[in-house]
Design a protein around this motif. Structure first.
Motif, PDB file in Angstrom:
ATOM      1  N   ALA A  43     127.354 -23.356  -3.940  1.00 26.52           N
ATOM      2  CA  ALA A  43     127.906 -23.211  -5.285  1.00 26.52           C
ATOM      3  C   ALA A  43     127.060 -22.266  -6.130  1.00 26.52           C
ATOM      4  N   ARG A  44     125.753 -22.261  -5.910  1.00 33.52           N
ATOM      5  CA  ARG A  44     124.878 -21.389  -6.695  1.00 33.52           C
ATOM      6  C   ARG A  44     124.875 -19.956  -6.167  1.00 33.52           C
ATOM      7  N   GLN A  45     124.965 -19.806  -4.833  1.00 33.63           N
ATOM      8  CA  GLN A  45     124.936 -18.470  -4.238  1.00 33.63           C
ATOM      9  C   GLN A  45     126.050 -18.352  -3.196  1.00 33.63           C
ATOM     10  N   PRO A  46     127.273 -18.115  -3.629  1.00 35.45           N
ATOM     11  CA  PRO A  46     128.392 -18.056  -2.671  1.00 35.45           C
ATOM     12  C   PRO A  46     128.271 -16.919  -1.654  1.00 35.45           C
ATOM     13  N   GLU A  47     127.554 -15.870  -1.996  1.00 33.89           N
ATOM     14  CA  GLU A  47     127.430 -14.736  -1.069  1.00 33.89           C
ATOM     15  C   GLU A  47     126.555 -15.076   0.140  1.00 33.89           C
ATOM     16  N   GLU A  48     125.761 -16.126   0.067  1.00 34.37           N
ATOM     17  CA  GLU A  48     124.891 -16.534   1.165  1.00 34.37           C
ATOM     18  C   GLU A  48     125.512 -17.658   2.003  1.00 34.37           C
ATOM     19  N   PHE A  49     126.837 -17.755   1.985  1.00 34.84           N
ATOM     20  CA  PHE A  49     127.518 -18.850   2.680  1.00 34.84           C
ATOM     21  C   PHE A  49     127.182 -18.900   4.168  1.00 34.84           C
ATOM     22  N   GLY A  50     127.171 -17.749   4.824  1.00 38.61           N
ATOM     23  CA  GLY A  50     126.931 -17.707   6.269  1.00 38.61           C
ATOM     24  C   GLY A  50     125.565 -18.243   6.653  1.00 38.61           C
ATOM     25  N   LYS A  51     124.530 -17.818   5.934  1.00 37.36           N
ATOM     26  CA  LYS A  51     123.175 -18.291   6.230  1.00 37.36           C
ATOM     27  C   LYS A  51     123.028 -19.778   5.943  1.00 37.36           C
ATOM     28  N   ILE A  52     123.568 -20.208   4.813  1.00 41.87           N
ATOM     29  CA  ILE A  52     123.430 -21.618   4.419  1.00 41.87           C
ATOM     30  C   ILE A  52     124.180 -22.512   5.395  1.00 41.87           C
ATOM     31  N   PHE A  53     125.401 -22.114   5.760  1.00 39.02           N
ATOM     32  CA  PHE A  53     126.205 -22.950   6.644  1.00 39.02           C
ATOM     33  C   PHE A  53     125.595 -23.059   8.032  1.00 39.02           C
ATOM     34  N   SER A  54     125.097 -21.939   8.561  1.00 42.59           N
ATOM     35  CA  SER A  54     124.512 -21.988   9.907  1.00 42.59           C
ATOM     36  C   SER A  54     123.246 -22.832   9.919  1.00 42.59           C
TER      37      SER A  54
END
Length: 87
Positions: A43-54
């Motif tokens: 929610a704070r950094q949607p552009e980092e979704f891939g790194k956060i999810f993995s």
């Protein structure tokens, strides 16, 4: 002698049940914390979704492995507590 053997077996079975239950509860709490913090980070950094999810997926998998190890230890206690006369 038989009564003492049954008492020892019941303590081992109780320990196995408590161990399996605590490992499952611990894994559930850990995965809940991981998921909540990952959602906040996305929610704070949607552009980092891939790194956060993995990263979240790898850590959640490790929590599940810890729960499986706890269950395996409980099974070892369970089947190690039963003498051959009862099999």
């Amino acid at each position: 002698m038989i009564g003492l053997l049954i008492l020892d077996m019941s303590n081992a079975l109780l320990g196995a049940a408590i161990g399996a239950g605590l490992s499952a509860v611990g894994a559930g709490i850990g995965i809940g914390i991981i998921g909540g913090n990952a959602l906040q980070a996305i929610a704070r950094q949607p552009e980092e979704f891939g790194k956060i999810f993995s990263t979240m997926f790898i850590i959640a998998s490790l929590c599940e492995v810890i729960a499986l190890v706890g269950s395996l230890v409980a099974l070892l206690i369970l089947f190690g507590a039963i003498p051959e006369a009862y099999l």
